[in-house]
Design a protein around this motif. Sequence first.
Motif, mmCIF file in Angstrom:
data_model
loop_
_atom_site.group_PDB
_atom_site.id
_atom_site.type_symbol
_atom_site.label_atom_id
_atom_site.label_comp_id
_atom_site.label_asym_id
_atom_site.label_seq_id
_atom_site.Cartn_x
_atom_site.Cartn_y
_atom_site.Cartn_z
ATOM 1 N N ARG A 1 18.349 -49.718 -14.422
ATOM 2 C CA ARG A 1 17.058 -48.404 -14.737
ATOM 3 C C ARG A 1 16.476 -48.452 -13.921
ATOM 4 O O ARG A 1 15.292 -47.599 -14.431
ATOM 5 C CB ARG A 1 17.525 -48.351 -16.528
ATOM 6 C CG ARG A 1 16.345 -47.880 -17.315
ATOM 7 C CD ARG A 1 16.469 -47.785 -18.909
ATOM 8 N NE ARG A 1 15.803 -46.868 -19.434
ATOM 9 C CZ ARG A 1 15.928 -47.001 -20.450
ATOM 10 N NH1 ARG A 1 15.832 -48.663 -21.581
ATOM 11 N NH2 ARG A 1 14.727 -46.489 -21.320
ATOM 12 N N ARG B 1 10.943 -34.690 -19.803
ATOM 13 C CA ARG B 1 12.080 -35.376 -21.212
ATOM 14 C C ARG B 1 11.303 -36.798 -21.410
ATOM 15 O O ARG B 1 10.269 -37.440 -20.316
ATOM 16 C CB ARG B 1 13.085 -36.137 -19.931
ATOM 17 C CG ARG B 1 14.311 -34.543 -20.006
ATOM 18 C CD ARG B 1 14.475 -33.953 -21.018
ATOM 19 N NE ARG B 1 16.240 -33.141 -20.436
ATOM 20 C CZ ARG B 1 15.136 -31.771 -20.141
ATOM 21 N NH1 ARG B 1 14.070 -31.833 -20.586
ATOM 22 N NH2 ARG B 1 16.209 -30.878 -19.927
ATOM 23 N N THR B 2 11.786 -37.466 -22.367
ATOM 24 C CA THR B 2 10.826 -38.749 -22.692
ATOM 25 C C THR B 2 11.699 -39.770 -22.404
ATOM 26 O O THR B 2 12.745 -40.165 -22.591
ATOM 27 C CB THR B 2 10.519 -38.286 -24.700
ATOM 28 O OG1 THR B 2 12.207 -38.194 -25.007
ATOM 29 C CG2 THR B 2 9.892 -37.627 -24.979
ATOM 30 N N LEU B 3 10.386 -41.316 -22.574
ATOM 31 C CA LEU B 3 11.322 -41.734 -22.097
ATOM 32 C C LEU B 3 10.731 -42.968 -23.434
ATOM 33 O O LEU B 3 10.010 -43.085 -23.151
ATOM 34 C CB LEU B 3 11.081 -42.849 -21.171
ATOM 35 C CG LEU B 3 11.706 -42.240 -19.442
ATOM 36 C CD1 LEU B 3 10.695 -42.648 -18.417
ATOM 37 C CD2 LEU B 3 13.060 -42.350 -19.145
ATOM 38 N N PRO B 4 12.099 -43.369 -23.985
ATOM 39 C CA PRO B 4 13.185 -43.408 -24.239
ATOM 40 C C PRO B 4 13.928 -41.692 -24.835
ATOM 41 O O PRO B 4 12.419 -40.863 -25.165
ATOM 42 C CB PRO B 4 14.765 -44.049 -25.304
ATOM 43 C CG PRO B 4 12.986 -44.574 -26.542
ATOM 44 C CD PRO B 4 11.722 -44.379 -25.194
ATOM 45 N N PRO B 5 15.117 -41.347 -24.384
ATOM 46 C CA PRO B 5 15.104 -39.931 -24.712
ATOM 47 C C PRO B 5 14.585 -39.391 -25.990
ATOM 48 O O PRO B 5 15.367 -40.547 -27.543
ATOM 49 C CB PRO B 5 16.782 -39.688 -24.874
ATOM 50 C CG PRO B 5 16.652 -40.763 -24.029
ATOM 51 C CD PRO B 5 15.768 -41.160 -24.188
ATOM 52 N N PHE C 1 6.597 -49.446 -13.577
ATOM 53 C CA PHE C 1 7.750 -49.743 -14.720
ATOM 54 C C PHE C 1 7.873 -51.500 -14.405
ATOM 55 O O PHE C 1 7.682 -51.619 -13.181
ATOM 56 C CB PHE C 1 9.225 -49.399 -14.504
ATOM 57 C CG PHE C 1 9.342 -47.642 -15.394
ATOM 58 C CD1 PHE C 1 8.807 -47.514 -16.343
ATOM 59 C CD2 PHE C 1 9.397 -46.562 -14.217
ATOM 60 C CE1 PHE C 1 9.077 -46.612 -17.206
ATOM 61 C CE2 PHE C 1 8.962 -45.321 -14.729
ATOM 62 C CZ PHE C 1 9.261 -45.487 -16.127
ATOM 63 N N THR D 1 4.459 -43.844 -18.552
ATOM 64 C CA THR D 1 4.151 -42.732 -17.368
ATOM 65 C C THR D 1 4.016 -41.411 -18.272
ATOM 66 O O THR D 1 3.935 -40.181 -17.979
ATOM 67 C CB THR D 1 5.770 -42.031 -17.699
ATOM 68 O OG1 THR D 1 6.557 -41.366 -19.452
ATOM 69 C CG2 THR D 1 7.119 -43.482 -17.476
ATOM 70 N N GLU E 1 16.037 -47.105 -10.434
ATOM 71 C CA GLU E 1 15.907 -45.127 -10.859
ATOM 72 C C GLU E 1 14.984 -44.425 -11.532
ATOM 73 O O GLU E 1 14.074 -43.584 -11.347
ATOM 74 C CB GLU E 1 17.294 -45.173 -12.222
ATOM 75 C CG GLU E 1 17.604 -43.685 -12.780
ATOM 76 C CD GLU E 1 18.055 -42.657 -11.807
ATOM 77 O OE1 GLU E 1 17.574 -41.011 -11.524
ATOM 78 O OE2 GLU E 1 19.035 -43.016 -10.792
ATOM 79 N N ARG E 2 14.174 -45.331 -12.043
ATOM 80 C CA ARG E 2 12.911 -44.405 -13.111
ATOM 81 C C ARG E 2 11.930 -45.231 -11.888
ATOM 82 O O ARG E 2 10.580 -44.019 -11.305
ATOM 83 C CB ARG E 2 12.358 -45.431 -14.050
ATOM 84 C CG ARG E 2 13.045 -45.265 -15.053
ATOM 85 C CD ARG E 2 12.498 -46.602 -15.851
ATOM 86 N NE ARG E 2 12.762 -45.592 -17.861
ATOM 87 C CZ ARG E 2 12.328 -46.261 -19.229
ATOM 88 N NH1 ARG E 2 11.315 -47.810 -18.387
ATOM 89 N NH2 ARG E 2 12.769 -46.621 -19.867
ATOM 90 N N SER F 1 3.378 -47.735 -28.391
ATOM 91 C CA SER F 1 4.788 -48.086 -27.032
ATOM 92 C C SER F 1 4.204 -48.795 -26.294
ATOM 93 O O SER F 1 3.597 -50.337 -26.328
ATOM 94 C CB SER F 1 5.372 -47.140 -26.278
ATOM 95 O OG SER F 1 6.909 -47.346 -26.079
#
Length: 293
Positions: free
Chosen positions: A155, A177-181, A214, A57, A158-159, A119
Amino acid sequence: MTEPATTPDAPAWFRQALAHRPEHRQVPVEGVPIAYRVWGDGGDAGAPGVVLVHGGTAHAGWWDHVAPQLGGHRELAVELSGHGDSGHRESYDSHQWAREVVAVAAREGFDRPVVIGHSMGGRVAVTIGVDLPETVSAIAVIDSALNDSPPDEERVRERRRPHRVYPTAAEATERFRTLPPQDVVLPYVRHHVARASLRKVEGGWTWKFDPRVFGNLLRLRDQLPQLTPPTVLFRCQHGMIGEAMGREMARLVPDGMPVVELPGAGHHPMLDQPLALVTALRTQLALWPPKVR
Protein backbone atom coordinates in the motif's frame (compact mmCIF):
# COMPACT_ATOMS: atom_id res chain seq x y z
CA MET A 1 -3.03 30.54 -4.62
CA THR A 2 -6.27 28.88 -5.69
CA GLU A 3 -9.52 30.82 -5.68
CA PRO A 4 -12.41 29.40 -3.59
CA ALA A 5 -14.44 26.94 -5.64
CA THR A 6 -18.17 26.58 -5.04
CA THR A 7 -21.01 24.83 -6.80
CA PRO A 8 -24.53 26.18 -7.39
CA ASP A 9 -26.03 23.76 -4.86
CA ALA A 10 -23.79 24.90 -2.00
CA PRO A 11 -25.90 26.01 0.99
CA ALA A 12 -25.79 29.54 2.35
CA TRP A 13 -23.69 28.64 5.40
CA PHE A 14 -20.96 27.20 3.19
CA ARG A 15 -20.89 30.20 0.86
CA GLN A 16 -20.81 32.55 3.83
CA ALA A 17 -17.90 30.66 5.40
CA LEU A 18 -15.88 30.83 2.18
CA ALA A 19 -16.65 34.55 1.93
CA HIS A 20 -14.38 35.00 4.97
CA ARG A 21 -11.25 34.84 2.88
CA PRO A 22 -8.03 33.99 4.74
CA GLU A 23 -4.73 35.68 4.07
CA HIS A 24 -2.33 33.30 2.32
CA ARG A 25 1.17 33.60 3.74
CA GLN A 26 4.47 31.73 3.67
CA VAL A 27 7.50 31.50 5.92
CA PRO A 28 10.73 29.48 5.59
CA VAL A 29 11.19 26.75 8.20
CA GLU A 30 14.49 24.89 8.22
CA GLY A 31 15.15 25.66 4.59
CA VAL A 32 11.69 24.93 3.15
CA PRO A 33 8.85 27.42 2.50
CA ILE A 34 5.79 26.58 4.60
CA ALA A 35 2.46 27.96 3.38
CA TYR A 36 -0.42 28.76 5.70
CA ARG A 37 -3.71 30.65 5.93
CA VAL A 38 -4.78 33.15 8.59
CA TRP A 39 -8.32 34.20 9.53
CA GLY A 40 -9.52 36.78 12.01
CA ASP A 41 -8.31 40.06 13.41
CA GLY A 42 -6.99 38.91 16.76
CA GLY A 43 -10.03 37.24 18.33
CA ASP A 44 -11.63 37.98 21.67
CA ALA A 45 -9.42 39.23 24.48
CA GLY A 46 -7.96 36.27 26.36
CA ALA A 47 -9.10 33.68 23.81
CA PRO A 48 -6.26 31.43 22.66
CA GLY A 49 -5.37 31.27 18.99
CA VAL A 50 -6.35 28.14 17.10
CA VAL A 51 -3.96 26.27 14.83
CA LEU A 52 -5.48 23.73 12.42
CA VAL A 53 -3.43 20.85 11.00
CA HIS A 54 -4.69 18.86 8.02
CA GLY A 55 -4.37 15.13 7.42
CA GLY A 56 -2.09 13.20 5.09
CA THR A 57 -2.20 14.26 1.38
CA ALA A 58 -4.58 17.10 2.31
CA HIS A 59 -3.99 20.86 2.58
CA ALA A 60 -5.06 23.93 4.54
CA GLY A 61 -8.12 24.42 2.32
CA TRP A 62 -9.82 21.49 4.04
CA TRP A 63 -10.44 23.97 6.89
CA ASP A 64 -11.75 26.86 4.72
CA HIS A 65 -15.39 26.21 5.66
CA VAL A 66 -14.59 25.30 9.29
CA ALA A 67 -12.16 27.94 10.56
CA PRO A 68 -14.39 31.01 9.96
CA GLN A 69 -17.14 29.43 12.05
CA LEU A 70 -15.11 28.82 15.19
CA GLY A 71 -15.74 32.38 16.36
CA GLY A 72 -13.93 34.51 18.93
CA HIS A 73 -10.49 33.22 18.01
CA ARG A 74 -7.77 34.00 15.55
CA GLU A 75 -7.23 30.91 13.41
CA LEU A 76 -4.49 29.69 11.13
CA ALA A 77 -4.17 26.51 9.07
CA VAL A 78 -0.72 25.18 8.24
CA GLU A 79 0.27 23.27 5.11
CA LEU A 80 2.87 20.77 6.26
CA SER A 81 5.94 20.33 4.07
CA GLY A 82 5.15 18.00 1.19
CA HIS A 83 1.54 19.21 1.11
CA GLY A 84 -0.40 21.98 -0.59
CA ASP A 85 1.69 25.00 -1.58
CA SER A 86 4.49 24.25 0.90
CA GLY A 87 7.88 23.06 -0.29
CA HIS A 88 9.05 19.45 -0.37
CA ARG A 89 11.82 17.78 1.64
CA GLU A 90 14.02 14.77 1.00
CA SER A 91 12.25 12.97 3.85
CA TYR A 92 9.42 13.64 6.31
CA ASP A 93 8.63 12.76 9.92
CA SER A 94 6.33 13.85 12.72
CA HIS A 95 9.05 15.73 14.62
CA GLN A 96 9.83 17.89 11.59
CA TRP A 97 6.17 18.64 10.94
CA ALA A 98 5.68 19.52 14.62
CA ARG A 99 8.49 22.08 14.42
CA GLU A 100 6.92 23.56 11.29
CA VAL A 101 3.56 24.07 13.02
CA VAL A 102 5.19 25.68 16.06
CA ALA A 103 7.36 27.92 13.89
CA VAL A 104 4.38 29.20 11.89
CA ALA A 105 2.36 29.85 15.06
CA ALA A 106 5.28 31.78 16.56
CA ARG A 107 5.71 33.77 13.35
CA GLU A 108 2.09 34.94 13.69
CA GLY A 109 2.46 35.76 17.38
CA PHE A 110 0.22 32.96 18.63
CA ASP A 111 0.96 32.53 22.34
CA ARG A 112 0.36 28.91 23.40
CA PRO A 113 -2.49 28.24 20.97
CA VAL A 114 -4.91 25.33 20.86
CA VAL A 115 -3.71 22.90 18.17
CA ILE A 116 -6.40 20.91 16.36
CA GLY A 117 -5.21 18.08 14.11
CA HIS A 118 -7.11 15.68 11.88
CA SER A 119 -5.87 12.12 11.22
CA MET A 120 -2.15 12.46 10.45
CA GLY A 121 -2.42 16.04 11.64
CA GLY A 122 -3.65 14.72 14.98
CA ARG A 123 -0.46 12.73 15.27
CA VAL A 124 1.50 15.90 14.56
CA ALA A 125 -0.49 17.72 17.26
CA VAL A 126 0.34 14.96 19.76
CA THR A 127 4.01 15.15 18.76
CA ILE A 128 3.93 18.88 19.58
CA GLY A 129 2.41 18.03 22.95
CA VAL A 130 5.27 15.60 23.63
CA ASP A 131 8.23 17.41 22.05
CA LEU A 132 7.24 21.04 22.70
CA PRO A 133 4.51 21.04 25.38
CA GLU A 134 5.30 24.57 26.52
CA THR A 135 4.22 25.95 23.13
CA VAL A 136 0.54 24.87 23.34
CA SER A 137 -2.32 25.35 25.79
CA ALA A 138 -4.36 22.33 24.66
CA ILE A 139 -4.72 19.77 21.86
CA ALA A 140 -7.70 18.37 19.97
CA VAL A 141 -7.21 15.16 18.00
CA ILE A 142 -9.76 14.23 15.31
CA ASP A 143 -9.97 10.51 14.49
CA SER A 144 -6.26 9.68 14.72
CA ALA A 145 -6.10 5.94 15.40
CA LEU A 146 -3.48 4.00 17.34
CA ASN A 147 -2.34 2.07 14.22
CA ASP A 148 -0.10 -0.38 16.07
CA SER A 149 0.76 -2.32 12.91
CA PRO A 150 3.22 -0.85 10.40
CA PRO A 151 1.70 0.26 7.07
CA ASP A 152 1.32 -2.46 4.50
CA GLU A 153 4.39 -2.19 2.27
CA GLU A 154 2.45 -2.73 -0.95
CA ARG A 155 0.00 0.00 0.00
CA VAL A 156 2.85 2.38 0.81
CA ARG A 157 4.51 1.64 -2.53
CA GLU A 158 1.22 2.25 -4.33
CA ARG A 159 0.77 5.63 -2.65
CA ARG A 160 4.37 6.66 -3.38
CA ARG A 161 4.06 6.18 -7.13
CA PRO A 162 4.38 9.39 -9.20
CA HIS A 163 1.14 11.25 -9.68
CA ARG A 164 -0.87 10.85 -12.84
CA VAL A 165 -1.26 13.97 -14.98
CA TYR A 166 -4.82 14.79 -16.10
CA PRO A 167 -5.49 16.88 -19.22
CA THR A 168 -8.00 19.16 -17.45
CA ALA A 169 -8.63 20.32 -13.90
CA ALA A 170 -12.24 19.14 -14.21
CA GLU A 171 -11.15 15.57 -15.00
CA ALA A 172 -8.69 15.56 -12.12
CA THR A 173 -11.32 16.91 -9.74
CA GLU A 174 -13.64 14.05 -10.70
CA ARG A 175 -10.87 11.59 -9.75
CA PHE A 176 -10.52 13.01 -6.22
CA ARG A 177 -10.72 10.27 -3.58
CA THR A 178 -10.22 10.30 0.17
CA LEU A 179 -7.69 8.14 2.03
CA PRO A 180 -9.15 6.03 3.52
CA PRO A 181 -12.19 5.89 1.20
CA GLN A 182 -15.37 7.47 2.58
CA ASP A 183 -18.89 6.69 1.39
CA VAL A 184 -20.41 10.11 2.08
CA VAL A 185 -18.79 13.39 1.00
CA LEU A 186 -20.84 16.56 0.55
CA PRO A 187 -20.48 17.42 -3.16
CA TYR A 188 -19.88 21.14 -2.68
CA VAL A 189 -17.18 20.52 -0.06
CA ARG A 190 -15.62 17.84 -2.24
CA HIS A 191 -15.47 20.22 -5.21
CA HIS A 192 -13.79 22.93 -3.14
CA VAL A 193 -11.10 20.80 -1.53
CA ALA A 194 -10.44 18.77 -4.69
CA ARG A 195 -9.91 21.83 -6.88
CA ALA A 196 -7.48 23.33 -4.34
CA SER A 197 -5.56 20.03 -4.26
CA LEU A 198 -4.33 20.49 -7.85
CA ARG A 199 -1.39 22.23 -9.50
CA LYS A 200 -0.72 23.02 -13.14
CA VAL A 201 2.12 21.06 -14.74
CA GLU A 202 3.31 20.37 -18.26
CA GLY A 203 0.58 18.43 -20.02
CA GLY A 204 -2.21 19.21 -17.58
CA TRP A 205 -2.98 19.01 -13.86
CA THR A 206 -1.81 16.82 -11.01
CA TRP A 207 -2.00 16.59 -7.21
CA LYS A 208 0.06 18.94 -5.06
CA PHE A 209 1.17 16.55 -2.32
CA ASP A 210 4.52 14.77 -2.46
CA PRO A 211 3.98 10.98 -2.77
CA ARG A 212 6.94 10.43 -0.44
CA VAL A 213 5.07 11.74 2.64
CA PHE A 214 3.78 8.28 3.60
CA GLY A 215 5.13 5.83 6.12
CA ASN A 216 7.09 8.04 8.56
CA LEU A 217 4.68 8.55 11.46
CA LEU A 218 5.24 7.82 15.13
CA ARG A 219 2.97 5.41 17.01
CA LEU A 220 0.35 7.09 19.18
CA ARG A 221 0.61 4.18 21.63
CA ASP A 222 4.15 5.34 22.40
CA GLN A 223 3.35 9.06 22.47
CA LEU A 224 0.07 9.30 24.39
CA PRO A 225 1.64 8.24 27.74
CA GLN A 226 4.04 11.19 27.39
CA LEU A 227 1.35 13.83 26.84
CA THR A 228 1.05 16.63 29.40
CA PRO A 229 -1.11 19.34 27.72
CA PRO A 230 -4.88 18.91 28.12
CA THR A 231 -6.11 16.82 25.18
CA VAL A 232 -9.48 15.79 23.79
CA LEU A 233 -10.18 13.06 21.22
CA PHE A 234 -12.99 13.46 18.69
CA ARG A 235 -13.95 9.98 17.52
CA CYS A 236 -15.92 9.72 14.28
CA GLN A 237 -18.77 7.21 14.45
CA HIS A 238 -17.87 5.67 11.08
CA GLY A 239 -14.17 6.50 11.28
CA MET A 240 -11.03 4.60 12.27
CA ILE A 241 -11.54 4.53 16.05
CA GLY A 242 -14.04 2.14 17.61
CA GLU A 243 -15.42 2.62 21.10
CA ALA A 244 -12.92 0.17 22.61
CA MET A 245 -9.95 1.88 20.96
CA GLY A 246 -11.21 5.27 22.14
CA ARG A 247 -11.33 4.04 25.74
CA GLU A 248 -7.86 2.52 25.40
CA MET A 249 -6.44 5.77 24.03
CA ALA A 250 -7.99 7.72 26.91
CA ARG A 251 -6.38 5.37 29.44
CA LEU A 252 -2.95 5.84 27.85
CA VAL A 253 -2.91 9.59 28.60
CA PRO A 254 -1.57 10.13 32.15
CA ASP A 255 -4.28 12.59 33.23
CA GLY A 256 -6.98 11.05 31.06
CA MET A 257 -8.51 12.30 27.84
CA PRO A 258 -12.19 13.01 27.09
CA VAL A 259 -13.49 11.11 24.07
CA VAL A 260 -16.31 12.78 22.13
CA GLU A 261 -18.14 10.94 19.35
CA LEU A 262 -19.14 12.80 16.19
CA PRO A 263 -22.38 11.00 15.23
CA GLY A 264 -22.79 10.04 11.60
CA ALA A 265 -19.31 11.19 10.67
CA GLY A 266 -16.79 9.28 8.61
CA HIS A 267 -13.06 9.57 9.08
CA HIS A 268 -13.08 12.99 7.37
CA PRO A 269 -15.82 14.88 9.28
CA MET A 270 -15.14 18.21 7.56
CA LEU A 271 -16.26 16.49 4.34
CA ASP A 272 -19.48 14.82 5.51
CA GLN A 273 -20.50 16.35 8.86
CA PRO A 274 -18.85 19.80 8.93
CA LEU A 275 -21.51 21.50 11.06
CA ALA A 276 -21.37 18.76 13.68
CA LEU A 277 -17.59 19.17 13.72
CA VAL A 278 -17.89 22.95 14.08
CA THR A 279 -20.34 22.56 16.96
CA ALA A 280 -18.07 20.10 18.77
CA LEU A 281 -15.00 22.30 18.33
CA ARG A 282 -16.81 25.46 19.40
CA THR A 283 -18.07 23.72 22.53
CA GLN A 284 -14.61 22.46 23.43
CA LEU A 285 -12.99 25.84 22.74
CA ALA A 286 -15.52 27.46 25.09
CA LEU A 287 -14.11 25.25 27.87
CA TRP A 288 -10.49 26.21 27.16
CA PRO A 289 -8.06 27.43 28.30
CA PRO A 290 -8.36 24.78 31.01
CA LYS A 291 -7.27 25.15 34.61
CA VAL A 292 -3.53 25.04 35.17
CA ARG A 293 -2.52 21.71 36.69
